[in-house]
Design a protein around this motif. Sequence first.
Motif, PDB file in Angstrom:
ATOM      1  N   UNK A 225     -29.982 -40.883  26.252  1.00 48.29           N
ATOM      2  CA  UNK A 225     -30.136 -39.576  25.628  1.00 48.29           C
ATOM      3  C   UNK A 225     -31.194 -39.599  24.544  1.00 48.29           C
ATOM      4  N   UNK A 226     -31.290 -38.489  23.845  1.00 41.38           N
ATOM      5  CA  UNK A 226     -32.303 -38.339  22.795  1.00 41.38           C
ATOM      6  C   UNK A 226     -31.625 -37.979  21.473  1.00 41.38           C
ATOM      7  N   UNK A 227     -32.079 -38.610  20.392  1.00 39.80           N
ATOM      8  CA  UNK A 227     -31.573 -38.321  19.050  1.00 39.80           C
ATOM      9  C   UNK A 227     -32.697 -37.701  18.226  1.00 39.80           C
ATOM     10  N   UNK A 228     -32.400 -36.569  17.602  1.00 38.04           N
ATOM     11  CA  UNK A 228     -33.355 -35.914  16.723  1.00 38.04           C
ATOM     12  C   UNK A 228     -32.708 -35.708  15.366  1.00 38.04           C
ATOM     13  N   UNK A 229     -33.383 -36.151  14.331  1.00 39.19           N
ATOM     14  CA  UNK A 229     -32.916 -35.960  12.955  1.00 39.19           C
ATOM     15  C   UNK A 229     -33.633 -34.755  12.355  1.00 39.19           C
ATOM     16  N   UNK A 230     -32.867 -33.798  11.867  1.00 40.35           N
ATOM     17  CA  UNK A 230     -33.401 -32.647  11.144  1.00 40.35           C
ATOM     18  C   UNK A 230     -33.073 -32.852   9.664  1.00 40.35           C
ATOM     19  N   UNK A 231     -34.088 -33.196   8.873  1.00 41.55           N
ATOM     20  CA  UNK A 231     -33.925 -33.544   7.467  1.00 41.55           C
ATOM     21  C   UNK A 231     -34.755 -32.622   6.588  1.00 41.55           C
ATOM     22  N   UNK A 232     -34.241 -32.309   5.400  1.00 42.48           N
ATOM     23  CA  UNK A 232     -35.125 -31.677   4.425  1.00 42.48           C
ATOM     24  C   UNK A 232     -35.778 -32.776   3.585  1.00 42.48           C
ATOM     25  N   UNK A 233     -36.747 -32.395   2.766  1.00 42.98           N
ATOM     26  CA  UNK A 233     -37.495 -33.382   2.003  1.00 42.98           C
ATOM     27  C   UNK A 233     -36.622 -34.166   1.036  1.00 42.98           C
ATOM     28  N   UNK A 234     -35.590 -33.528   0.497  1.00 41.19           N
ATOM     29  CA  UNK A 234     -34.703 -34.231  -0.435  1.00 41.19           C
ATOM     30  C   UNK A 234     -33.949 -35.341   0.275  1.00 41.19           C
ATOM     31  N   UNK A 235     -33.441 -35.062   1.451  1.00 39.56           N
ATOM     32  CA  UNK A 235     -32.693 -36.095   2.201  1.00 39.56           C
ATOM     33  C   UNK A 235     -33.602 -37.208   2.672  1.00 39.56           C
ATOM     34  N   UNK A 236     -34.867 -36.883   2.925  1.00 31.45           N
ATOM     35  CA  UNK A 236     -35.823 -37.869   3.454  1.00 31.45           C
ATOM     36  C   UNK A 236     -36.639 -38.548   2.352  1.00 31.45           C
ATOM     37  N   UNK A 237     -36.307 -38.283   1.105  1.00 32.59           N
ATOM     38  CA  UNK A 237     -37.163 -38.692  -0.018  1.00 32.59           C
ATOM     39  C   UNK A 237     -37.399 -40.196  -0.112  1.00 32.59           C
ATOM     40  N   UNK A 238     -36.450 -41.021   0.334  1.00 36.41           N
ATOM     41  CA  UNK A 238     -36.585 -42.464   0.167  1.00 36.41           C
ATOM     42  C   UNK A 238     -37.150 -43.169   1.393  1.00 36.41           C
TER      43      UNK A 238
END
Length: 241
Positions: A225-238
Amino acid sequence: MNLLIYHGKDELLEDLAEFILKIGNDAIAESGRFNFVLTGGSSPKTLYQQLATKYKDQLDWQKVFFFFGDERNVSATDKDYNGLMAAESLLKPLGIKEDHIFYVDTNLSPVEAAAAYQNSILLHFNGAQPSFDLILLGMGDDAHTASLFPETEILESSEVGVEAVFVEKLNTYRISMTAGLINNAKNIAFLVFGKSKADAVKNVIESEEENTSLYPAQLINPPNGHVTWFLDQEAAALLNS
């Protein structure tokens, strides 16, 4: 794995809604139905409300079958029951028929509820190995997803099904799809936003060594299957990437 990072929550939710609609329409065109697993908690509420209003005419919702990746061991009328939030924000506004909604029966004991839910899923798939078209997942700041919490017994399960799990830090049982069942999905989407999730996102996605006991979301790695992460900039900051 596909990593999508957005400036803000509104942009993220708009893209995620479009993602859900595309998978749903493709599934209906191919098989006549869309098997969609919802996530609980507070994060998806706005998404569900938008699907039921702004996007209500962009999918044949009466051909969608709704499931839940996990459920809390509370009454179906309790505000913490995942099914209640989904019903109020998405399912009732869309007029979804009851036989298209698979709720967890928490009138049963946790073990019995898990067995009954697993059985209802198997019946829906006519005894074939269940493979959902899309599973929507959230993630806690402790890197749990569904009710796969750090250092709980369900993380060691090899079963492709639904199990009861006692979460010691919450002093309660949960009913959850196992990692094996989640990983059978054709598509998996993580919805994660906010700075409180940044450490967990970093550890799950970029840890040098896998540690699924501490970071259970690392278990979500479907072979087909396929995994897609939908993140905002705060969650992805590190993240480094």
